[in-house]
Design a protein around this motif. Structure first.
Motif, mmCIF file in Angstrom:
data_model
loop_
_atom_site.group_PDB
_atom_site.id
_atom_site.type_symbol
_atom_site.label_atom_id
_atom_site.label_comp_id
_atom_site.label_asym_id
_atom_site.label_seq_id
_atom_site.Cartn_x
_atom_site.Cartn_y
_atom_site.Cartn_z
ATOM 1 N N UNK A 109 38.110 -36.872 -21.086
ATOM 2 C CA UNK A 109 39.055 -35.960 -20.564
ATOM 3 C C UNK A 109 38.961 -37.754 -18.854
ATOM 4 N N UNK A 110 37.965 -37.716 -18.677
ATOM 5 C CA UNK A 110 37.664 -38.474 -17.367
ATOM 6 C C UNK A 110 38.240 -40.426 -17.920
ATOM 7 N N UNK A 111 38.471 -40.804 -18.956
ATOM 8 C CA UNK A 111 38.816 -42.079 -19.091
ATOM 9 C C UNK A 111 40.468 -41.123 -19.699
ATOM 10 N N UNK A 112 40.769 -40.397 -19.590
ATOM 11 C CA UNK A 112 42.240 -39.810 -20.028
ATOM 12 C C UNK A 112 43.110 -39.832 -18.701
ATOM 13 N N UNK A 113 42.439 -39.151 -18.193
ATOM 14 C CA UNK A 113 42.867 -39.143 -16.431
ATOM 15 C C UNK A 113 42.690 -40.197 -15.497
ATOM 16 N N UNK A 129 37.394 -42.805 -28.434
ATOM 17 C CA UNK A 129 38.711 -41.992 -28.652
ATOM 18 C C UNK A 129 39.816 -41.736 -27.828
ATOM 19 N N UNK A 130 39.195 -41.919 -26.373
ATOM 20 C CA UNK A 130 40.612 -41.756 -25.393
ATOM 21 C C UNK A 130 41.298 -43.100 -25.612
ATOM 22 N N UNK A 131 41.036 -44.198 -25.743
ATOM 23 C CA UNK A 131 41.565 -45.210 -25.938
ATOM 24 C C UNK A 131 42.581 -45.237 -26.770
ATOM 25 N N UNK A 132 42.187 -44.812 -28.170
ATOM 26 C CA UNK A 132 42.714 -44.866 -28.671
ATOM 27 C C UNK A 132 43.609 -44.123 -28.616
ATOM 28 N N UNK A 133 44.041 -43.101 -28.198
ATOM 29 C CA UNK A 133 45.319 -42.078 -28.125
ATOM 30 C C UNK A 133 45.992 -42.577 -27.064
ATOM 31 N N UNK A 134 45.356 -43.402 -26.385
ATOM 32 C CA UNK A 134 46.645 -44.653 -25.395
ATOM 33 C C UNK A 134 46.620 -45.699 -26.320
ATOM 34 N N UNK A 135 46.417 -46.059 -27.268
ATOM 35 C CA UNK A 135 46.979 -46.826 -28.267
ATOM 36 C C UNK A 135 48.000 -46.570 -29.104
ATOM 37 N N UNK A 136 47.751 -44.546 -29.899
ATOM 38 C CA UNK A 136 48.971 -44.746 -30.138
ATOM 39 C C UNK A 136 49.807 -43.948 -29.620
#
Length: 394
Positions: free
Chosen positions: A17-21, A316-323
Motif C-alpha cells: 500500500x505504501x509503495x502504491x500510494x 508486488x507494488x513495483x510489478x503492479x505498476x509495471x503492468x
C-alpha cells in the motif's frame, strides 16, 4: 487505472500500500482494524515493557491520499474465479488482488491446545495475555495455588524466546507489586526440538540459553507437549505440569480462506506463487508474506518473517505498476538481512548480514530496526511521532 484490492494491513500489505500510494496508484485496502500493528514486537507489551497503544499506528496516518481507500471489514470468502472478494461489508470486485492475510496458529493436532492455550498473534491477544497474567498473579493470595505462579510457553522459536525474555523481567516486578514469593514463580519454556532458536547458529543459541537461564527461565528442549487440559499440559514423557497460564507459540499456518478458495497450497495452507509472487492458479492474484508458498533460491520455502513479507510487498507494488505501464514484471529475490532476537529490553542475540552480534549491541540493533521500519512507513513524520516509543516504562 486498474482496480487493485489489498487484503490485510500487516507488514506485506502495508508495504504494498505504501509503495502504491507513493507512485500515485489508487487501491483499496481491506483490514479488520483501522490500524496497523507491529506483529514482530507483540512480546514487548505482552510482557509489560510498554503500553499497547505504542505498538500500532492508524492506517490513515500512513495512507493519507484520498485515492487510497481503506475499508474496515472482515474477509469472509475469496472468489478468484470471479475476481471478487466477499466481506462482512459486502462484495468487492477487483482487477488485481494482493493477498496478505497473515497467518493462523498451527496447533499440530495437539488435543486441547487450541481450547486451553493463549496465543500471541495480534494486539488483542497480546493484551489478553498481559491482563491474564497480571490478574492470575494478583489473585494468588486468595488460595495460594502455586499453579497461578507458573507460566508455561510452548515453542522456542523467535516468538516464544522473545516472550520469555520479556516475562523474565516483568514477572519479578509483579511479585514485588503483589507481595508474592519470588521463589515460587516459574517461567518454563517447552520445546519438542533439541534446541532453541533454530534459525541462529549454535554459538548464538548457547548464548541465548545462558542469558535466559541467568534470568530464571527454565528451558526444556526435547520436551514434546502431547495434550493440553484446562490449566495443565501433558508431556510425551508422561509428566504433567499444572499452570494457570499456558501460551502456545509453536508455529503458524496460512489463513484457511486461501485453501478454501481453491488455490494450490503447501501443507501449511500457503498459496503457491511464481517468481513474481503471482498465484500459479490466477494470474491477476498476487500472494505475499505468510500467505505465500514462495520457493527461495536454496530450493526451500521462505519462512514466515516480517522482512520477507515487507520485501514481497515492495516487489508486488513495483510489478503492479509495471503492468499498468505495459512493462515486464521483475522477479522477487529475498534479501535475508538476518535475525535479531531480544532477550529482554537490554540484551539480545542475532546475525545481521552474516555478522554475529550479542548482548547490548544486539539489543541496540533491534531498536535500530524498529526506527528503520517507522521511517519506511512515514519518514521523519512517523519517526518523530513515535520516537518515544519502545523505551521501557518507569
Amino acid at each position: 487505472m486498474a482496480n487493485i484490492v489489498i487484503l490485510g494491513a500487516g507488514y506485506g500489505g502495508m508495504a504494498t500500500a505504501v509503495a502504491l500510494e507513493r507512485s500515485g496508484q489508487p487501491f483499496t485496502l481491506i483490514n479488520k482494524h483501522e490500524y496497523h500493528y507491529f506483529t514482530t514486537l507483540l512480546h514487548e507489551p505482552a510482557g509489560g515493557r510498554n503500553t499497547f497503544d505504542e505498538y500500532s499506528v492508524p492506517l490513515r496516518e500512513v495512507l493519507r491520499r484520498p485515492s487510497s481507500e481503506i475499508l474496515k471489514a472482515t474477509v469472509q470468502e475469496l472468489r478468484p474465479q470471479d475476481s471478487k472478494v466477499i466481506t462482512n461489508q459486502g462484495e468487492l470486485p477487483y482487477d488485481y488482488l494482493v493477498i496478505a492475510l497473515g497467518n493462523a496458529p498451527e496447533y499440530f493436532g495437539i488435543p486441547g491446545m487450541q481450547e486451553n492455550a493463549l496465543v500471541l498473534r495480534s494486539l488483542d491477544t497480546a493484551r489478553q495475555l498481559h491482563e491474564h497474567i497480571e490478574k492470575t498473579f494478583a489473585s494468588w493470595h486468595e488460595d495460594q495455588d502455586d499453579a497461578k505462579l507458573r507460566v508455561l510457553i510452548g515453542g522456542a522459536g523467535l516468538t516464544g524466546i522473545e516472550l520469555c525474555g520479556e516475562l523474565a523481567e516483568w514477572l519479578p516486578e509483579l511479585a514485588a507489586q503483589y507481595n508474592l514469593p519470588l521463589d515460587k514463580i516459574q517461567l518454563i519454556n517447552l520445546e519438542a526440538a533439541p534446541s532453541i532458536l533454530p534459525m541462529l547458529d549454535e554459538g548464538l543459541r548457547e548464548e541465548a540459553q545462558r542469558v535466559l537461564e541467568s534470568k530464571g527461565v527454565q528451558l526444556r528442549t526435547g520436551t514434546a507437549i502431547v495434550k493440553v487440559n484446562p490449566n495443565q499440559v501433558e508431556l510425551k514423557s508422561g509428566e504433567t505440569l499444572d499452570a494457570k497460564t499456558i501460551v502456545w507459540t509453536g508455529g503458524v499456518r496460512a489463513n484457511p480462506l486461501i485453501k478454501e478458495a481453491g488455490f494450490e497450497v503447501d501443507p501449511k495452507g500457503r498459496a503457491k506463487v511464481n517468481e513474481f509472487c503471482q498465484s500459479v492458479n490466477f494470474e491477476n492474484v498476487f500472494v505475499i508474506g505468510d500467505s505465500a508458498w514462495f520457493t527461495g533460491e536454496d530450493g526451500k520455502p521462505l519462512p514466515p518473517t516480517g522482512q520477507a513479507a515487507e520485501q514481497m510487498g515492495n516487489r508486488v507494488a513495483e510489478n503492479l505498476q509495471a503492468i499498468e505501464s505495459g512493462l515486464p514484471m521483475q522477479p522477487f529475490h529475498f534479501n535475508n538481512l538476518g535475525t535479531l532476537a531480544s532477550l529482554g529490553h537490554e540484551v539480545g542475540v542475532g546475525s545481521v548480514k552474516g555478522v554475529r552480534t550479542k548482548g547490548v549491541p544486539a539489543a541496540l540493533m533491534k531498536e535500530g530496526s524498529k526506527a528503520k521500519y517507522l521511517w519506511h512507513l512515514g519518514g521523519l513524520r512517523m519517526l518523530s511521532q513515535k520516537r518515544g516509543q519502545f523505551k521501557r516504562k518507569g
